[in-house]
Design an enzyme around this catalytic site. Sequence first.
Site, short mmCIF file in Angstrom:
data_model
loop_
_atom_site.label_atom_id
_atom_site.label_comp_id
_atom_site.label_asym_id
_atom_site.label_seq_id
_atom_site.Cartn_x
_atom_site.Cartn_y
_atom_site.Cartn_z
N LEU A 17 -15.36 -18.82 29.29
CA LEU A 17 -14.87 -17.46 29.10
C LEU A 17 -14.42 -16.96 27.62
O LEU A 17 -14.45 -15.88 27.14
CB LEU A 17 -13.63 -17.09 29.92
CG LEU A 17 -13.98 -17.04 31.41
CD1 LEU A 17 -12.57 -16.88 32.23
CD2 LEU A 17 -14.92 -16.13 31.75
N GLY A 20 -10.92 -21.52 21.66
CA GLY A 20 -10.29 -21.28 20.35
C GLY A 20 -10.11 -22.74 19.72
O GLY A 20 -11.02 -23.72 20.05
N GLY A 21 -9.20 -22.68 18.61
CA GLY A 21 -9.13 -23.98 18.01
C GLY A 21 -8.45 -25.21 18.86
O GLY A 21 -8.79 -26.39 18.56
N MET A 22 -7.98 -24.82 19.91
CA MET A 22 -7.27 -25.86 20.45
C MET A 22 -7.78 -26.02 22.12
O MET A 22 -7.95 -27.48 22.61
CB MET A 22 -5.94 -25.57 20.94
CG MET A 22 -4.87 -26.78 21.50
SD MET A 22 -3.27 -26.52 21.40
CE MET A 22 -3.20 -25.15 22.49
N LYS A 40 -8.04 -23.63 31.58
CA LYS A 40 -8.10 -23.66 30.16
C LYS A 40 -7.97 -25.30 29.86
O LYS A 40 -7.03 -26.20 30.49
CB LYS A 40 -6.77 -23.20 29.61
CG LYS A 40 -6.58 -23.45 28.09
CD LYS A 40 -5.55 -22.31 27.42
CE LYS A 40 -5.51 -22.35 26.06
NZ LYS A 40 -4.38 -21.35 25.57
N ASP A 142 1.62 -14.76 18.61
CA ASP A 142 0.26 -14.41 18.62
C ASP A 142 -0.40 -13.29 19.33
O ASP A 142 -1.45 -13.24 19.90
CB ASP A 142 -0.66 -15.81 19.06
CG ASP A 142 -2.09 -15.85 18.41
OD1 ASP A 142 -2.24 -15.13 17.37
OD2 ASP A 142 -2.80 -16.69 18.86
#
Length: 315
Positions: A17, A20-22, A40, A142
């Site tokens: 879906l 990101g960076g992590m 996640k 964020d």
Amino acid sequence: MGTDRVLGGRYELRDVLGQGGMAVVHLGRDVLLERWVAVKVLRRDLARDPLFRSRFRREAQTVAGLNHPGIVSVHDVGEEHVAGSRADEPSVPFIVMEYVAGPSLRDLLREGPLALEESIRNQVGVLSALEFSHHAGVVHRDIKPANVMVTPDGGIKVVDFGIASVGGDPGATATEAHAFLGTAQYLPPEQVHGEVADARSDLYSAGCLLFEMLTGRPPFVGDDPVAVAYQHVHQDPPPASDYRSEVPPAMDTVLLTALAKDRNDRFQSARSFRETLRSAATGRHRGDDDSGDASCDVLPFHPSWHSTTTSTRSA
């Protein structure tokens, strides 16, 4: 990581879906409860880093404690060894969350600015979620279009508390590269300076979000994140009405307060921001009608705001 894996013996990973960076977020299927979820998963190359593992675990704990309809909920957490990995490799942690079927505001904004009513309704939902999280001592840090989902019935879900600070964490600054580079267009001036973010920092980012929904662009744009960050600190934001004539003066005033450089000059709470926004939408000054319920998320609108000439979407 393949999309045919099963985590924890019950979560089938399907399409990606987002990432990101992590972490990477998969569409998942909970085979035990027969429901769709969002899973996640921390990136495998970061699983050895105690800092990222700690941050990932803190995100799960933070969101699990925020029981609000405008904040995505956490169903489960776990860890899983990656197939084919060495025995001494650490397991990869994952978070199982509520799946939101609708698009993000970033997806919607690719089509251009939103209808005025829709923009304000979305903003009210974001501010309601922030009011709850701030009362719980959680600063998101964020807020941006990609982290706000719109449900099929038009509701709002704030997602991704991966860099949130909890309880005034003194180490929660925006000097880390991933936080700065990932959010430069929505970054409060104090975070550019490396100061600790507070609730008013989220409200500045929310002001940037409202500006973009109304105009189709953030208040500050530049060739790179450093140039954008410089503008957040040193330049006044342009009036939203410069880019969209239907934006009334009262809304420009709301944005001017939300985007004040000094956090002491901004709205001091999400509730205050929401009340002022609702008053601006109805053409009233705050205090003209004390009978209204300030916590109400149903927003009345001025009839003259039913315009679609500069928006590709309808409310």
